[in-house]
Design a protein around this motif. Structure first.
Motif, short mmCIF file in Angstrom:
data_model
loop_
_atom_site.label_atom_id
_atom_site.label_comp_id
_atom_site.label_asym_id
_atom_site.label_seq_id
_atom_site.Cartn_x
_atom_site.Cartn_y
_atom_site.Cartn_z
N GLU A 568 54.10 -28.85 59.09
CA GLU A 568 53.02 -27.60 59.95
C GLU A 568 52.87 -26.64 59.48
OE1 GLU A 568 55.00 -27.34 64.19
OE2 GLU A 568 56.97 -29.43 62.99
N ARG A 572 49.36 -24.59 60.77
CA ARG A 572 49.68 -23.63 61.49
C ARG A 572 48.93 -22.12 60.96
NH1 ARG A 572 52.76 -21.24 65.37
NH2 ARG A 572 53.56 -23.36 66.72
N ASN A 658 56.14 -24.00 72.46
CA ASN A 658 55.03 -23.81 71.51
C ASN A 658 53.77 -22.16 72.83
OD1 ASN A 658 52.03 -23.24 70.87
ND2 ASN A 658 50.83 -24.30 72.04
#
Length: 755
Positions: A568, A572, A658
């Motif tokens: 990720e 990101r 998140n």
């Protein structure tokens, strides 16, 4: 004012009274003259190397000694009063004698803001000091920044070359005058003069220009804080992209227009030191003043020149259309270099920054930046200790030998000790330029010579390649190396006068560890001159080494890797060209690791989308703190395995859910604080030690400091924060000095005065 006296006397005799402390250059001799006159005593008063010596005789000597410490001048600080009976001389009157000379053990007081009496004269058309920007008296004005050496007499200051006119000479010689032996006394006839008029300065600011003025301890840059274009232009010219600017308002009544100040913050603003005070912002200034932050640094005028500028600004028509003039007031040090103090140097270095450069012909002999303070956990806290507070000493628990401690490489200060006093220098700054090193060495020469101190040892950081370490090693003197976080702890221990074992929670950015590692989140048990590391934060990879401290997204990437979510990273942080490469780097052996608390705050800021890069030290953590509305604690958000504290569960929660910036910032702060309290409480139970000092740069975070302090109290611990020096590296030199002094005291042939 604190004072002690060993007086046991009877009336009708002659007494020799010695007063030590900050008693020179503060109107102390005319005060004594007036006191002796009131009690109809004969004798004399004089400055001497130890402070002030007084001899009095008459029927009311007892009353004189009793009253002496109660009504002393506002800037005086009395440490001790000793009284000795001597033979009477049948003296008929009382006089003020010239100073005595010899080895100096007194001190200079700090620079003080303009007093109300001088302000009244400044704006009185009938006063000979009307609108004169260098007005001062025994109760206010420059002291430390214009002093070359002790005793503090005019000939030993920057005023030595200014011959007094008849009017000034008369006041200077008159014991009844507020300016009796006010060494900086001056007037328009005989004193310093500005290169430009006040109206020119005000017109420049009003017209959107950047104006440089020669302040008390160095040059300052001023501009209209409500003019966004002017503030942005200042940023571009000073190459200061995001770091906040301080602002100045003309009166305490105007503070409420731009910030919220409580009952603890207002007295700080109005104190004679006139520091910059961090206050919750009302967000009605130019957005570029403090980008992304919830607090703004506010100060009141510190010098007559500041008052005159505001007076002129208020007189112009433009300011009647807004609430009132607010000006940016920032150090005129391009590129983080030391403050310019010399006129020629300022004209050269500031030519590309300021549209107008205002000089004057009174020299600044010691540069001193503005002090910066905040109210944290209910009490004042230094962020930068300089003008207005230096060279006031910190009183130690016992007398120590003369030590020089040279601090660290960032936010540098030095400390010298003399008896029970530790003199911490003004903020020197970062030692990564030749100019910074020169200022560092200049400060050592000035402080040791002014205080007449010849150190028997130099204390320095354990880091072998630090500039201060190299200086110490080149000195040829005996050395004491002190571990970085031990010094942080020792600074708090020294100022609070603690004895016996003490726990220390150190939350910091970086410090060279005893094992050569990168430390920064430590739990120590300190006793005497030694310490034991009884805990630390879980090590985290630091990809890119020092570069990771400037690029928080790298520390966030290390969190993704730790949690098994390295795929990720590229998604990101797609805006970072090195993101994909970093993912591979984290898999390789030998990547540097750190236990730094500061790096965790930066990682959280990047994960929450608050700051992925930093243009100044602490930017990401400060912006993270600014996002906190209220704190919350994630239960099971941390793990303590033996002596290691890990926040892996907290970071996993932030990423998996998140979480937004405001919620995440509150959750991170609340959980981090709760975990630290749990960690410390366990150590207290294991060691039986309930006193814990809290230090390191992360304790500049007001939310964190308040939460941890309250948590420790609730856990029946006694938490102590640094109050007389900053918790960041500005306090290192004090801790180094204290450890070195304790080590000397433990040696079989310790010098006299260490018991």
């Amino acid at each position: 004012m604190s004072a002690s006296s060993d007086a046991i006397i009877r009336g009708g005799t002659r007494l020799r009274v010695r007063v030590s402390g900050a008693v020179q250059g503060v109107g102390f001799r005319p005060y004594i003259y007036g006191l002796a006159t009131r009690y109809r005593l004969a004798g004399f008063v004089a400055n001497d190397p130890d402070g002030v010596i007084i001899e009095v005789e008459g029927d009311l000597t007892c009353e004189f000694v009793a009253a002496l410490p109660l009504e002393s001048p506002p800037l005086a600080r009395i440490d001790h009063i000793s009284v000795q009976e001597i033979d009477a001389l049948a003296a008929k009157d009382f006089s003020i004698r010239a100073s005595e000379h010899g080895r100096v053990s007194t001190r200079i007081v700090a620079d003080a803001a303009t007093c109300q009496q001088c302000l009244d004269e400044l704006f009185d058309p009938n006063s000979r000091h009307y609108l004169y920007p260098f007005i001062n008296c025994s109760h206010c004005g420059p002291r430390y920044t214009i002093a070359e050496r002790l005793p503090y007499d005019r000939r030993n200051t920057a005023m030595g070359d200014f011959a007094m006119c008849a009017a000034c000479a008369g006041e200077y010689a008159d014991p009844a005058s507020r300016r009796f032996h006010a060494e900086a006394i001056a007037c328009p006839t005989c004193g310093p003069r500005l290169s430009h008029g006040i109206n020119d300065i005000a017109a420049g600011i009003d017209g959107g220009q950047i104006v440089a003025i020669k302040g008390i301890g160095g040059y300052q840059l001023l501009c209209d804080a409500r003019n966004h274009d002017a503030v942005q232009r200042l940023r571009r010219r000073k190459q200061r992209d995001q770091k906040p600017f301080a602002v100045m308002v003309g009166s305490v009544e105007q503070v409420s227009e731009i910030a919220a100040a409580n009952a603890a913050e207002l007295p700080l603003l109005e104190s004679v030191a006139r520091p910059i005070v961090l206050l919750p912002s009302r967000n009605n200034l130019a957005p570029a003043i403090a980008p992304g932050l919830s607090r703004v640094g506010v100060m009141l005028p510190a010098a007559p020149l500041h008052h005159l500028i505001f007076h002129a600004l208020r007189s112009t028509g433009a300011w009647h259309r807004v609430e009132g003039p607010v000006i940016v007031s920032t150090s005129a040090n391009p590129g983080g270099e030391p403050l310019p103090i010399d006129n020629a140097e300022a004209l050269r270095r500031l030519a590309g920054i300021a549209d107008l450069i205002v000089t004057h012909d009174r020299d600044i002999l010691t540069r001193a930046d503005d002090s910066v303070m905040a109210v944290v956990a209910g009490r004042r806290q230094f962020i930068r200790r300089a003008r207005g507070y230096v060279p006031e000493p910190i009183r130690l628990a016992r007398s120590v030998p003369p030590v020089l401690a040279v601090g660290g490489a960032l936010k540098s200060t030095i400390t010298v000790t003399r008896g029970r006093d530790a003199f911490v220098s003004q903020h020197i700054g970062d030692l990564d330029t030749a100019e910074g090193i020169r200022f560092f060495e200049e400060t050592i020469r000035h402080l040791t010579s002014t205080l007449d101190i010849d150190p028997v040892v130099i204390a320095h950081d354990l880091h072998p390649n630090m500039a201060t370490t190299r200086f110490a090693e080149a000195s040829g003197r005996a050395l004491v190396a002190v571990q970085h976080h031990h010094a942080h702890a020792a600074a708090a221990i020294a100022e609070h006068g603690l004895g016996g074992p003490t726990l220390a929670l150190l939350l910091d950015g970086y410090g060279y560890g005893s094992d050569g590692g990168n430390w920064g989140g430590e739990l120590l048990l300190c006793e005497g001159a030694g310490f034991r590391r009884i805990g630390h934060l879980a090590p985290l990879q630091m990809p890119g080494g020092d570069r990771a401290a400037r690029e928080p997204w790298r520390m966030a990437s290390a969190i993704f890797h730790l949690l098994g979510r390295k795929k990720e990273i590229g998604l990101r942080f797609a805006a970072q060209p090195q993101a994909e490469r970093l993912r591979s780097l984290l898999d390789q052996p030998g990547v540097a690791t750190t236990t730094s608390a500061g790096r965790l705050f930066e990682a959280a800021a990047a994960l929450l989308g608050i700051a992925t890069l930093q243009s100044y030290e602490g930017e990401a953590a400060m912006k993270l703190e600014a996002c906190v509305g209220r704190t919350a604690v994630l239960e099971e958000g941390w793990m303590i395995d033996g002596d290691v504290l890990s926040f892996r569960p907290l970071f996993a929660h932030l990423i998996a859910n998140n979480v937004g910036a405001a919620e995440g910032a509150g959750l991170f702060h609340g959980t981090f604080a709760a975990a630290c309290v749990d960690w410390v409480a366990r150590a207290a139970r294991a060691t039986g030690v309930a006193t814990v000092v809290l230090s390191g740069g992360c304790f500049l975070n007001a939310v964190l400091a308040d939460e941890i302090q309250r948590g420790c109290i609730a856990a029946s611990l006694t938490p102590l924060l640094p109050r007389q020096v900053p918790p960041n590296d500005g306090g290192l030199s004090l801790g180094q000095a204290w450890i070195a002094a304790l080590q000397i005291a433990q040696r079989p042939s310790a010098p006299e005065g260490t018991a």
